[in-house]
Design an enzyme around this catalytic site. Sequence first.
Site, PDB file in Angstrom:
ATOM      1  N   GLY A   1       2.548   2.309  10.889  1.00 45.42           N
ATOM      2  CA  GLY A   1       3.493   3.408  10.755  1.00 45.42           C
ATOM      3  C   GLY A   1       4.187   3.773  12.054  1.00 45.42           C
ATOM      4  O   GLY A   1       4.822   4.818  12.146  1.00 45.42           O
TER       5      GLY A   1
ATOM      6  N   GLU B   1      -5.305  -4.979  10.552  1.00 45.14           N
ATOM      7  CA  GLU B   1      -4.281  -3.958  10.781  1.00 45.14           C
ATOM      8  C   GLU B   1      -4.583  -3.241  12.086  1.00 45.14           C
ATOM      9  O   GLU B   1      -5.389  -2.300  12.111  1.00 45.14           O
ATOM     10  CB  GLU B   1      -4.276  -2.932   9.639  1.00 45.14           C
ATOM     11  CG  GLU B   1      -3.943  -3.506   8.281  1.00 45.14           C
ATOM     12  CD  GLU B   1      -3.360  -2.434   7.354  1.00 45.14           C
ATOM     13  OE1 GLU B   1      -2.221  -2.647   6.899  1.00 45.14           O
ATOM     14  OE2 GLU B   1      -4.007  -1.412   7.118  1.00 45.14           O
TER      15      GLU B   1
ATOM     16  N   SER C   1       3.522  -2.113  10.357  1.00 44.11           N
ATOM     17  CA  SER C   1       4.967  -2.179  10.580  1.00 44.11           C
ATOM     18  C   SER C   1       5.581  -3.532  10.210  1.00 44.11           C
ATOM     19  O   SER C   1       6.467  -4.034  10.914  1.00 44.11           O
ATOM     20  CB  SER C   1       5.305  -1.815  12.032  1.00 44.11           C
ATOM     21  OG  SER C   1       4.886  -0.472  12.313  1.00 44.11           O
TER      22      SER C   1
ATOM     23  N   GLU D   1      -6.841   4.592   7.987  1.00 43.32           N
ATOM     24  CA  GLU D   1      -6.667   6.023   7.694  1.00 43.32           C
ATOM     25  C   GLU D   1      -7.924   6.605   7.059  1.00 43.32           C
ATOM     26  O   GLU D   1      -8.284   7.756   7.310  1.00 43.32           O
ATOM     27  CB  GLU D   1      -5.426   6.223   6.801  1.00 43.32           C
ATOM     28  CG  GLU D   1      -4.144   6.000   7.607  1.00 43.32           C
ATOM     29  CD  GLU D   1      -2.956   5.498   6.808  1.00 43.32           C
ATOM     30  OE1 GLU D   1      -2.952   5.590   5.570  1.00 43.32           O
ATOM     31  OE2 GLU D   1      -2.008   4.977   7.442  1.00 43.32           O
TER      32      GLU D   1
ATOM     33  N   LYS E   1       0.112   4.252  -0.203  1.00 41.95           N
ATOM     34  CA  LYS E   1      -0.528   5.433   0.405  1.00 41.95           C
ATOM     35  C   LYS E   1      -0.342   6.654  -0.523  1.00 41.95           C
ATOM     36  O   LYS E   1      -0.337   6.487  -1.729  1.00 41.95           O
ATOM     37  CB  LYS E   1       0.000   5.651   1.824  1.00 41.95           C
ATOM     38  CG  LYS E   1      -0.151   4.362   2.664  1.00 41.95           C
ATOM     39  CD  LYS E   1       0.027   4.530   4.138  1.00 41.95           C
ATOM     40  CE  LYS E   1      -0.165   3.173   4.831  1.00 41.95           C
ATOM     41  NZ  LYS E   1      -0.087   3.267   6.299  1.00 41.95           N
TER      42      LYS E   1
ATOM     43  N   HIS F   1      -9.508   1.146   4.930  1.00 42.78           N
ATOM     44  CA  HIS F   1      -8.228   1.307   5.650  1.00 42.78           C
ATOM     45  C   HIS F   1      -8.460   2.202   6.867  1.00 42.78           C
ATOM     46  O   HIS F   1      -9.264   3.139   6.811  1.00 42.78           O
ATOM     47  CB  HIS F   1      -7.184   1.924   4.714  1.00 42.78           C
ATOM     48  CG  HIS F   1      -5.805   1.879   5.285  1.00 42.78           C
ATOM     49  ND1 HIS F   1      -5.374   2.810   6.212  1.00 42.78           N
ATOM     50  CD2 HIS F   1      -4.787   1.010   5.105  1.00 42.78           C
ATOM     51  CE1 HIS F   1      -4.133   2.498   6.559  1.00 42.78           C
ATOM     52  NE2 HIS F   1      -3.753   1.422   5.906  1.00 42.78           N
TER      53      HIS F   1
ATOM     54  N   ASN G   1       0.868  -1.180   0.000  1.00 39.96           N
ATOM     55  CA  ASN G   1       0.000   0.000   0.000  1.00 39.96           C
ATOM     56  C   ASN G   1       0.902   1.226   0.000  1.00 39.96           C
ATOM     57  O   ASN G   1       1.509   1.558   1.018  1.00 39.96           O
ATOM     58  CB  ASN G   1      -0.895  -0.032   1.248  1.00 39.96           C
ATOM     59  CG  ASN G   1      -1.720   1.232   1.408  1.00 39.96           C
ATOM     60  OD1 ASN G   1      -1.767   2.066   0.494  1.00 39.96           O
ATOM     61  ND2 ASN G   1      -2.369   1.372   2.560  1.00 39.96           N
TER      62      ASN G   1
HETATM   63  P1  13P Z   1       3.131   0.433   7.709  1.00 41.08           P
HETATM   64  O1  13P Z   1       3.608  -0.870   7.094  1.00 41.08           O
HETATM   65  O2  13P Z   1       3.854   1.628   7.199  1.00 41.08           O
HETATM   66  O3  13P Z   1       3.034   0.347   9.190  1.00 41.08           O
HETATM   67  O4  13P Z   1       1.621   0.643   7.181  1.00 41.08           O
HETATM   68  C1  13P Z   1       0.725  -0.410   7.288  1.00 41.08           C
HETATM   69  C2  13P Z   1      -0.488  -0.090   6.507  1.00 41.08           C
HETATM   70  O5  13P Z   1      -1.256   0.772   6.863  1.00 41.08           O
HETATM   71  C3  13P Z   1      -0.717  -0.837   5.263  1.00 41.08           C
HETATM   72  O6  13P Z   1      -1.992  -0.606   4.766  1.00 41.08           O
END
Ligand code: 13P
Length: 251
Positions: free
Chosen positions: A173, A167, A213, A97, A11, A95, A9
């Site tokens: 992150g 997740e 992560s 976010e 982002k 997601h 992803n």
């Molecule tokens: P990270 O791998 O940067 O922690 O992000 C995970 C994520 O949100 C994947 O959709």
Amino acid sequence: MRRKLLVGNWKMNRNPVEADGLAGNLRKLLSEATFADIVVAPPFLSIPAVVSRLKHSNIEVGAQNLHAEASGAFTGEISGEMLKTAGASWCIVGHSERRQLFGEDDRLVSAKVQACLRAGLRPILCVGETLAERDAGQVDAVVSRQVEAVFQKLNAEIAATVTIAYEPVWAIGTGRTASPEQAQEVHATIRGLLAKHFPAFVARTSRILYGGSVKGSNARSLLGQADVDGALVGGASLVPEDFLAIVEGAR
Ligand code: 13P
């Protein structure tokens, strides 16, 4: 056996020019990784460049979001039909976010999964608790609610085509990964939910990914858990060597 699935992803990173370069590097580095399914999800605008760069490769392309309607007066939005026509075959939905920063609730997430299915996109439904919810002992309740809100609208054959990504919000992150045991526990809960609501083949064949992560150094132990069928990777998916190390963890 469920084939492992690794999803990058990206982002809101990599413009069309940069995305073309990253896709080219991934194509070279991952060409031998035929033991798993691999998907990358660039920003909308970079999808055409990535689709073109990855044509006839072992890497498929996904989107990170879509609108619930197929077309209409929704200024600034993108439909599943548009993504499919642009060459995407997967789409991340719900997601954390999107849920936290853009107010997406279970109802909207369910409508977006339906929109994926109508457009012929394979949904990757994201679920996961916040740290406050974990501390309050609400992991099962939150994750069950998020899964059931979507799966109650699906029949068994369709349900088996929906990928779930667990997740935990506190692991995204932050560099703080769920332990393999913590991930396995929630994945088993999710598979148990599928088993409760559908004929046995759904729980047996559905893939449940872990995200938060994931790195080359922890991928193998996470992916080695019985109910962890792959990973949804953020930051590390932007660095070809790091993503390769994660993919190798699925071998
Ligand atoms: P990270 O791998 O940067 O922690 O992000 C995970 C994520 O949100 C994947 O959709």
